[in-house]
Scaffold this motif. Structure first.
Motif, PDB file in Angstrom:
ATOM      1  N   PRO A  18     -24.412-111.963  -7.444  1.00 40.62           N
ATOM      2  CA  PRO A  18     -23.188-112.341  -8.148  1.00 40.62           C
ATOM      3  C   PRO A  18     -23.511-112.965  -9.489  1.00 40.62           C
ATOM      4  O   PRO A  18     -24.448-113.754  -9.607  1.00 40.62           O
ATOM      5  CB  PRO A  18     -22.540-113.360  -7.203  1.00 40.62           C
ATOM      6  CG  PRO A  18     -23.657-113.901  -6.370  1.00 40.62           C
ATOM      7  CD  PRO A  18     -24.649-112.790  -6.241  1.00 40.62           C
ATOM      8  N   ALA A  19     -22.733-112.625 -10.486  1.00 40.51           N
ATOM      9  CA  ALA A  19     -22.908-113.219 -11.810  1.00 40.51           C
ATOM     10  C   ALA A  19     -22.463-114.670 -11.769  1.00 40.51           C
ATOM     11  O   ALA A  19     -21.679-115.075 -10.927  1.00 40.51           O
ATOM     12  CB  ALA A  19     -22.078-112.448 -12.839  1.00 40.51           C
ATOM     13  N   GLN A  23     -16.179-114.529  -9.108  1.00 37.90           N
ATOM     14  CA  GLN A  23     -15.313-114.984  -8.038  1.00 37.90           C
ATOM     15  C   GLN A  23     -15.198-113.973  -6.917  1.00 37.90           C
ATOM     16  O   GLN A  23     -15.123-112.774  -7.159  1.00 37.90           O
ATOM     17  CB  GLN A  23     -13.916-115.262  -8.600  1.00 37.90           C
ATOM     18  CG  GLN A  23     -13.878-116.396  -9.589  1.00 37.90           C
ATOM     19  CD  GLN A  23     -14.483-117.658  -9.004  1.00 37.90           C
ATOM     20  OE1 GLN A  23     -14.005-118.167  -8.001  1.00 37.90           O
ATOM     21  NE2 GLN A  23     -15.542-118.139  -9.602  1.00 37.90           N
ATOM     22  N   THR A  24     -15.225-114.488  -5.698  1.00 38.16           N
ATOM     23  CA  THR A  24     -14.892-113.685  -4.536  1.00 38.16           C
ATOM     24  C   THR A  24     -13.503-114.117  -4.113  1.00 38.16           C
ATOM     25  O   THR A  24     -13.319-115.199  -3.551  1.00 38.16           O
ATOM     26  CB  THR A  24     -15.893-113.910  -3.391  1.00 38.16           C
ATOM     27  OG1 THR A  24     -17.204-113.595  -3.851  1.00 38.16           O
ATOM     28  CG2 THR A  24     -15.541-113.030  -2.206  1.00 38.16           C
ATOM     29  N   GLU A  32      -4.942-106.858  -9.191  1.00 39.49           N
ATOM     30  CA  GLU A  32      -4.722-107.223 -10.595  1.00 39.49           C
ATOM     31  C   GLU A  32      -4.940-108.714 -10.865  1.00 39.49           C
ATOM     32  O   GLU A  32      -4.878-109.158 -12.026  1.00 39.49           O
ATOM     33  CB  GLU A  32      -3.324-106.809 -11.041  1.00 39.49           C
ATOM     34  CG  GLU A  32      -2.169-107.384 -10.252  1.00 39.49           C
ATOM     35  CD  GLU A  32      -1.754-106.516  -9.070  1.00 39.49           C
ATOM     36  OE1 GLU A  32      -0.607-106.681  -8.609  1.00 39.49           O
ATOM     37  OE2 GLU A  32      -2.579-105.682  -8.613  1.00 39.49           O
ATOM     38  N   TYR A  33      -5.206-109.499  -9.821  1.00 42.20           N
ATOM     39  CA  TYR A  33      -5.460-110.929 -10.041  1.00 42.20           C
ATOM     40  C   TYR A  33      -6.683-111.143 -10.927  1.00 42.20           C
ATOM     41  O   TYR A  33      -6.774-112.143 -11.642  1.00 42.20           O
ATOM     42  CB  TYR A  33      -5.655-111.638  -8.703  1.00 42.20           C
ATOM     43  CG  TYR A  33      -5.550-113.149  -8.786  1.00 42.20           C
ATOM     44  CD1 TYR A  33      -4.308-113.774  -8.802  1.00 42.20           C
ATOM     45  CD2 TYR A  33      -6.695-113.943  -8.846  1.00 42.20           C
ATOM     46  CE1 TYR A  33      -4.202-115.164  -8.882  1.00 42.20           C
ATOM     47  CE2 TYR A  33      -6.603-115.326  -8.927  1.00 42.20           C
ATOM     48  CZ  TYR A  33      -5.353-115.927  -8.948  1.00 42.20           C
ATOM     49  OH  TYR A  33      -5.255-117.298  -9.031  1.00 42.20           O
ATOM     50  N   SER A  34      -7.609-110.201 -10.877  1.00 43.98           N
ATOM     51  CA  SER A  34      -8.811-110.320 -11.717  1.00 43.98           C
ATOM     52  C   SER A  34      -8.454-110.363 -13.196  1.00 43.98           C
ATOM     53  O   SER A  34      -9.206-110.911 -14.007  1.00 43.98           O
ATOM     54  CB  SER A  34      -9.766-109.155 -11.443  1.00 43.98           C
ATOM     55  OG  SER A  34      -9.137-107.912 -11.733  1.00 43.98           O
ATOM     56  N   LYS A  66     -16.122-125.290  -9.935  1.00 41.21           N
ATOM     57  CA  LYS A  66     -17.103-124.421  -9.275  1.00 41.21           C
ATOM     58  C   LYS A  66     -16.635-122.968  -9.297  1.00 41.21           C
ATOM     59  O   LYS A  66     -17.433-122.045  -9.416  1.00 41.21           O
ATOM     60  CB  LYS A  66     -17.330-124.884  -7.832  1.00 41.21           C
ATOM     61  CG  LYS A  66     -18.120-126.180  -7.734  1.00 41.21           C
ATOM     62  CD  LYS A  66     -18.284-126.608  -6.282  1.00 41.21           C
ATOM     63  CE  LYS A  66     -19.051-127.929  -6.183  1.00 41.21           C
ATOM     64  NZ  LYS A  66     -19.173-128.380  -4.775  1.00 41.21           N
ATOM     65  N   LYS A  67     -15.336-122.780  -9.192  1.00 43.15           N
ATOM     66  CA  LYS A  67     -14.775-121.423  -9.248  1.00 43.15           C
ATOM     67  C   LYS A  67     -14.714-120.895 -10.670  1.00 43.15           C
ATOM     68  O   LYS A  67     -15.034-119.734 -10.941  1.00 43.15           O
ATOM     69  CB  LYS A  67     -13.348-121.424  -8.671  1.00 43.15           C
ATOM     70  CG  LYS A  67     -13.217-121.598  -7.187  1.00 43.15           C
ATOM     71  CD  LYS A  67     -11.722-121.532  -6.827  1.00 43.15           C
ATOM     72  CE  LYS A  67     -11.456-121.658  -5.356  1.00 43.15           C
ATOM     73  NZ  LYS A  67     -10.006-121.624  -5.058  1.00 43.15           N
TER      74      LYS A  67
END
Length: 368
Positions: A18-19, A23-24, A32-34, A66-67
């Motif tokens: 993960p970069a 986010q997971t 589309e939340y991304s 953190k997120k």
């Protein structure tokens, strides 16, 4: 012995890792939340107007960072009236406004929504929280905080400790001279927060509530906020207070000396529950960041974090052992069941009839 990865293996490993800051998202969030997450990377500092202190916010912001480590967060601890007054003044002058608003004043929220200022945002967490915590489209609840009875144990023996407003009425009416100006509560005649609490209590208990208020008026000296109430009860200036904010009381109980002095209870004839409203103004500069914070706050993680910060989480999936104090379900249990709770809901009548209610309250409490 040193080991080296072949270029193709290294590339594959990097692709799977993960970069930083990636986010997971929960599987119930829309694809589309991304876009909201990506949009937040182009925004500046998230500014929040609230009625909570830094220590309430600290665990929440730590989890949020953190997120979303690229989002800087600034929270302002304002008075109930100041949250909206500041917004209106800034918008009128063309200045930047807050991006997220949090307040417990029901009438102010209804006026804000009525003026068309509220973004009717549909959170992906909405289905996970109870209906009463979503009083209007676009308004969500940060917490469900109880208003309690607090008393000085050195002045009121434990055997006589009031467990209800009815108990307080009985105790003080038996010796009004002894208790005169020794009981406190919110000033519902001048404070929006106090208005909301008293309005909801009267709505539940009707004329009986007004009868109780009339008796309490003989001994009450109102205050504008809970901090002075608790301090003066501790010092003995007041013997007790009712409808006192529990989240102001809780941190003081961490001091053993104060804990020996302060007693408290959930009123069994109606424990008011303030739902701290939260919404995003249409005029927000950092709209995407505000949405991320709102969703974080009402998520399971955010509710636990605010519980650790001293507020009362209300999601059903927050367990008692996840927070140091109380969950909504535990408050209900100790108050004798949900039937003994008074949810301070967003009753539209308070906008039109609130001034009349306040005038009556002032008359009863001799403030005219």
């Amino acid at each position: 012995m040193k080991m080296f990865l072949a270029p193709t293996v290294l590339a594959a490993a990097l692709a799977l890792a993960p970069a930083a800051g990636a986010q997971t998202l929960p599987d119930y969030y829309p694809k589309e939340y991304s876009q909201i997450v990506e949009g937040s990377k182009k925004e500046n500092k998230l500014v929040i107007y609230s009625i909570m202190a830094e220590y309430n916010w600290r665990p929440v912001i730590e989890g949020f960072k953190k997120k979303y480590p690229w989002i800087d967060v600034q929270t302002l601890d304002l008075g109930s009236g100041e949250v909206f007054e500041r917004f209106y003044a800034e918008k009128a002058s063309g200045a930047r406004t807050g991006d997220l608003m949090i307040n417990g004043a029901v009438d102010k929220w209804l006026q804000f929504a009525g003026r068309g200022e509220l973004l009717e945002y549909e959170s992906p967490e909405a289905a996970k929280v109870p209906d009463w915590s979503k009083p209007r489209k676009g308004i969500y609840s940060v917490s469900a905080d109880p208003m309690v009875i607090v008393y000085n144990k050195a002045l009121i023996p434990e055997a006589q400790a009031p467990k209800s407003l009815a108990d307080l009425v009985k105790m003080t009416s038996a010796a009004p001279a002894k208790y005169k100006n020794k009981i406190t509560t919110y000033n519902a005649g001048t404070e929006a927060f106090g208005l909301a609490i008293n309005w909801a209590y009267v709505k539940k208990n009707g004329d009986k509530a007004w009868d109780q208020f009339a008796e309490m008026a003989k001994v009450v000296r109102p205050e504008g906020s809970a901090g002075p109430m608790v301090e003066k009860i501790t010092a003995g200036e007041y013997m007790a207070g009712y409808f006192v904010s529990a989240i102001v009381l809780y941190p003081r109980l961490n001091d053993p000396a104060r804990a020996r002095i302060l007693g408290w209870s959930f009123p069994t004839d109606g424990t008011p529950i303030i739902i701290r409203g939260m919404g995003i103004p249409k005029a927000a500069t950092n709209m995407n960041s505000a949405k991320l914070m709102l969703d974080h706050i009402i998520s399971h993680e955010g509710q636990v974090a605010f519980g650790k910060g001293g507020l009362t989480p209300y999601r059903a999936d927050v367990k008692d052992d996840e927070v140091p104090r109380y969950t909504f379900s535990r408050v209900a249990k100790e108050a004798g069941g949900e039937q003994n709770l008074v949810i301070v809901d967003y009753d539209q009548d308070i906008v039109a009839k609130g001034p009349e209610f306040q005038a009556k309250w002032k008359k009863v409490f001799g403030q005219n």
